[in-house]
Design an enzyme around this catalytic site. Structure first.
Site, PDB file in Angstrom:
ATOM      1  N   HIS A 124       0.844  -1.202   0.000  1.00  0.00           N
ATOM      2  CA  HIS A 124       0.000   0.000   0.000  1.00  0.00           C
ATOM      3  C   HIS A 124       0.871   1.240   0.000  1.00  0.00           C
ATOM      4  O   HIS A 124       1.930   1.258   0.636  1.00  0.00           O
ATOM      5  CB  HIS A 124      -0.931   0.022   1.230  1.00  0.00           C
ATOM      6  CG  HIS A 124      -2.100   0.919   1.030  1.00  0.00           C
ATOM      7  ND1 HIS A 124      -2.047   2.272   1.266  1.00  0.00           N
ATOM      8  CD2 HIS A 124      -3.343   0.659   0.565  1.00  0.00           C
ATOM      9  CE1 HIS A 124      -3.220   2.805   0.975  1.00  0.00           C
ATOM     10  NE2 HIS A 124      -4.025   1.850   0.539  1.00  0.00           N
ATOM     11  N   ASP A 166      -8.018  -5.099  -0.529  1.00  0.00           N
ATOM     12  CA  ASP A 166      -8.598  -5.961  -1.571  1.00  0.00           C
ATOM     13  C   ASP A 166      -8.373  -7.449  -1.326  1.00  0.00           C
ATOM     14  O   ASP A 166      -9.078  -8.282  -1.888  1.00  0.00           O
ATOM     15  CB  ASP A 166      -8.026  -5.571  -2.945  1.00  0.00           C
ATOM     16  CG  ASP A 166      -8.446  -4.164  -3.318  1.00  0.00           C
ATOM     17  OD1 ASP A 166      -9.655  -3.882  -3.204  1.00  0.00           O
ATOM     18  OD2 ASP A 166      -7.588  -3.352  -3.674  1.00  0.00           O
TER      19      ASP A 166
HETATM   20  C1  LIG Z   1      -0.587  -0.707  -3.876  1.00  0.00           C
HETATM   21  C2  LIG Z   1       0.613  -0.410  -4.761  1.00  0.00           C
HETATM   22  C3  LIG Z   1       0.115   0.093  -6.118  1.00  0.00           C
HETATM   23  C4  LIG Z   1       1.441   0.697  -4.074  1.00  0.00           C
HETATM   24  O1  LIG Z   1       2.377   1.104  -5.009  1.00  0.00           O
HETATM   25  P1  LIG Z   1       3.640   1.992  -4.674  1.00  0.00           P
HETATM   26  O2  LIG Z   1       3.451   2.770  -3.423  1.00  0.00           O
HETATM   27  O3  LIG Z   1       3.938   2.743  -5.906  1.00  0.00           O
HETATM   28  O4  LIG Z   1       4.748   0.922  -4.369  1.00  0.00           O
HETATM   29  P2  LIG Z   1       5.681   0.265  -5.455  1.00  0.00           P
HETATM   30  O5  LIG Z   1       4.838  -0.372  -6.512  1.00  0.00           O
HETATM   31  O6  LIG Z   1       6.687   1.301  -5.879  1.00  0.00           O
HETATM   32  O7  LIG Z   1       6.386  -0.851  -4.600  1.00  0.00           O
HETATM   33  C5  LIG Z   1       7.530  -0.642  -3.776  1.00  0.00           C
HETATM   34  C6  LIG Z   1       8.330  -1.921  -3.786  1.00  0.00           C
HETATM   35  O8  LIG Z   1       7.576  -2.982  -3.234  1.00  0.00           O
HETATM   36  C7  LIG Z   1       7.327  -3.989  -4.212  1.00  0.00           C
HETATM   37  N1  LIG Z   1       5.912  -4.330  -4.140  1.00  0.00           N
HETATM   38  C8  LIG Z   1       4.878  -3.523  -3.772  1.00  0.00           C
HETATM   39  N2  LIG Z   1       3.727  -4.174  -3.826  1.00  0.00           N
HETATM   40  C9  LIG Z   1       4.014  -5.434  -4.246  1.00  0.00           C
HETATM   41  C10 LIG Z   1       3.223  -6.555  -4.503  1.00  0.00           C
HETATM   42  N3  LIG Z   1       1.897  -6.503  -4.327  1.00  0.00           N
HETATM   43  N4  LIG Z   1       3.830  -7.676  -4.939  1.00  0.00           N
HETATM   44  C11 LIG Z   1       5.165  -7.725  -5.102  1.00  0.00           C
HETATM   45  N5  LIG Z   1       5.981  -6.674  -4.869  1.00  0.00           N
HETATM   46  C12 LIG Z   1       5.408  -5.548  -4.440  1.00  0.00           C
HETATM   47  C13 LIG Z   1       7.623  -3.340  -5.551  1.00  0.00           C
HETATM   48  O9  LIG Z   1       8.006  -4.272  -6.518  1.00  0.00           O
HETATM   49  C14 LIG Z   1       8.717  -2.390  -5.190  1.00  0.00           C
HETATM   50  O10 LIG Z   1       9.909  -3.115  -5.050  1.00  0.00           O
HETATM   51  P3  LIG Z   1      11.349  -2.426  -5.353  1.00  0.00           P
HETATM   52  O11 LIG Z   1      11.483  -1.331  -4.348  1.00  0.00           O
HETATM   53  O12 LIG Z   1      12.352  -3.525  -5.184  1.00  0.00           O
HETATM   54  O13 LIG Z   1      11.260  -1.929  -6.777  1.00  0.00           O
HETATM   55  C15 LIG Z   1       1.500  -1.678  -4.923  1.00  0.00           C
HETATM   56  O14 LIG Z   1       1.812  -2.176  -3.646  1.00  0.00           O
HETATM   57  C16 LIG Z   1       0.830  -2.724  -5.779  1.00  0.00           C
HETATM   58  O15 LIG Z   1       0.926  -2.665  -6.999  1.00  0.00           O
HETATM   59  N6  LIG Z   1       0.118  -3.695  -5.149  1.00  0.00           N
HETATM   60  C17 LIG Z   1      -0.601  -4.712  -5.911  1.00  0.00           C
HETATM   61  C18 LIG Z   1      -1.901  -4.148  -6.465  1.00  0.00           C
HETATM   62  C19 LIG Z   1      -2.901  -3.912  -5.378  1.00  0.00           C
HETATM   63  O16 LIG Z   1      -3.154  -4.753  -4.532  1.00  0.00           O
HETATM   64  N7  LIG Z   1      -3.562  -2.729  -5.442  1.00  0.00           N
HETATM   65  C20 LIG Z   1      -4.603  -2.351  -4.483  1.00  0.00           C
HETATM   66  C21 LIG Z   1      -4.162  -1.189  -3.672  1.00  0.00           C
HETATM   67  S1  LIG Z   1      -5.225  -0.894  -2.308  1.00  0.00           S
END
Ligand SMILES: CC(C)(COP(=O)(O)OP(=O)(O)OC[C@H]1O[C@@H](n2cnc3c(N)ncnc32)[C@H](O)[C@@H]1OP(=O)(O)O)[C@@H](O)C(=O)NCCC(=O)NCCS
Length: 365
Positions: free
Chosen positions: A258, A315
């Site tokens: 998140h 979710d």
């Molecule tokens: C929620 C979300 C979009 C937040 O995104 P964000 O703040 O931009 O965080 P990032 O996507 O930059 O992730 C940071 C790090 O954690 C990792 N990470 C974050 N969520 C992850 C996940 N669900 N699975 C695997 N790795 C994950 C990323 O790969 C990244 O790794 P790195 O630093 O080695 O590159 C992200 O966690 C995600 O895509 N989750 C899955 C989709 C989801 O469940 N969305 C609903 C949100 S309520």
């Protein structure tokens, strides 16, 4: 531009009195009230709280519920549109089209007085469950079911979906789902809705903006992604391999992580309790067990790889709840929207009341 600011991380874009989040301590409040307390109320009361800003007394709640019940019905013209949308389009696309058409048919569409906006808000909150249930009925080759005014907002939704009055535990589960999904500060769909509101566009346009943004798999679409993942994993013993494979290929595991919560999403815990109750009622803990194994595997494997933990978000266990309620994955984002619409509307009013057009700058390269 600093990488951290990509995605506007930690940028405080506005003041709000609707929602408070403490991402470190895992606290979430709507209008000053803890989400754990809100979850014990009927959805109608939380919807009222979000839109009007105060907890309704019994008289206000009864009047609001009466209005919502009387506005649950949708016209035969909208049903005809949904029939046409049936061919090949995703449920959320059908819902979006139905909301667009509802706007065309609303004589108050371009009336931006407070009274007209409140009338339209009540219509939107009331009709979303009927629209979503009707989308599902057509997609599964069945005729839509008329609303039942004897039932609560959530129970009536499940009734229109399946043609059967839900058990008390099922009705409670969907009401809580709508409440926990109703509001979350400047999440992507609410932020996009506020941009539309800031141009002084009508409330339907703003809600349609919210719907479009909710669709993506990194936002509301994640719930559908989790449901598909549960099917793919199928058994608890497959969970660890699944997680390892995803991490190895640098792919996201849906329903984890998140932007704001760093020590766990308080809604995930509440959804987990709801899923447990449904599993117990059915005497079938299968999906609960698969999910718990995924949660534990993700925690330990992510920790091993990145040296920090990762937790389920809203979710993840919401998807398990939908599994037990037999809501199909294709409908998950639309059901999410059905709860969220009250939060969107409250942000529309807040933006409208103290507006300045939202227009940031970009760094030219
Ligand atoms: C929620 C979300 C979009 C937040 O995104 P964000 O703040 O931009 O965080 P990032 O996507 O930059 O992730 C940071 C790090 O954690 C990792 N990470 C974050 N969520 C992850 C996940 N669900 N699975 C695997 N790795 C994950 C990323 O790969 C990244 O790794 P790195 O630093 O080695 O590159 C992200 O966690 C995600 O895509 N989750 C899955 C989709 C989801 O469940 N969305 C609903 C949100 S309520």
């Amino acid at each position: 531009m600093q990488d951290k600011k990509k995605g506007l991380e930690d940028i405080v874009a506005m003041d709000t009195s609707i929602c408070f989040i403490d991402g470190i301590q895992g606290i979430l409040r709507y209008r000053g009230i803890e989400v754990e307390q809100l979850e014990q109320m009927p959805y109608d009361a939380v919807s009222y709280l979000l839109i009007y800003g105060t907890i309704p007394d019994q008289q206000e709640l009864d009047a609001y519920s009466r209005k919502l019940k009387s506005e649950r019905y949708i016209s035969s013209e909208i049903l005809d549109v949904l029939k046409v949308c049936n061919y090949g389009s995703e449920a959320l696309d059908s819902l979006r089209t139905a909301v667009c058409c509802s706007a065309h048919m609303d004589t108050e569409k371009d009336d931006s007085t407070m009274e007209a906006n409140m009338n339209k808000s009540i219509r939107l909150v009331a009709k979303f469950p009927t629209l979503v249930a009707s989308v599902y009925r057509y997609k599964t080759g069945q005729l839509p079911i008329s609303p039942n005014e004897e039932l609560s907002h959530g129970a009536n939704f499940l009734y229109m979906l399946k043609g059967q009055v839900p058990t008390a535990i099922e009705a409670d589960a969907i009401e809580k789902d709508f409440i926990l999904s109703a509001e979350h500060e400047l999440n992507p769909s609410t932020f996009s809705l506020r941009i539309t509101a800031s141009t002084m566009a009508d409330i339907y346009s703003a809600v349609i903006t919210g719907l479009c943004t909710l669709k993506g798999p990194l936002h509301g679409g994640a719930r559908k992604g989790v449901m598909n993942m549960l099917d793919e994993v199928a058994l608890p013993e497959n969970a660890e391999r699944y997680v390892l494979d995803k991490l190895l290929h640098r792919q996201k595991v849906m329903g984890f992580g998140h932007r704001v919560y760093k020590n766990g999403d308080p809604r995930a815990k509440l959804f987990k309790d709801i899923a447990k109750k449904l599993a117990d009622e059915r005497g079938d803990s299968h999906w609960y067990d698969v999910a718990e194994k995924l949660e534990h595997s993700m925690y330990s494997k992510f920790m091993e790889e990145k040296g920090r933990p990762i937790y389920p978000n809203v979710d993840f266990y919401a998807a398990v709840v939908y599994k037990y309620l037999e809501i199909p994955p294709e409908l998950a984002t639309s059901v999410f929207a059905t709860g969220r619409v009250s939060g969107w509307i409250s942000h529309y009013f807040e933006q409208y009341a103290n507006n300045r057009v939202i227009r940031p700058r970009a760094n030219y390269i």
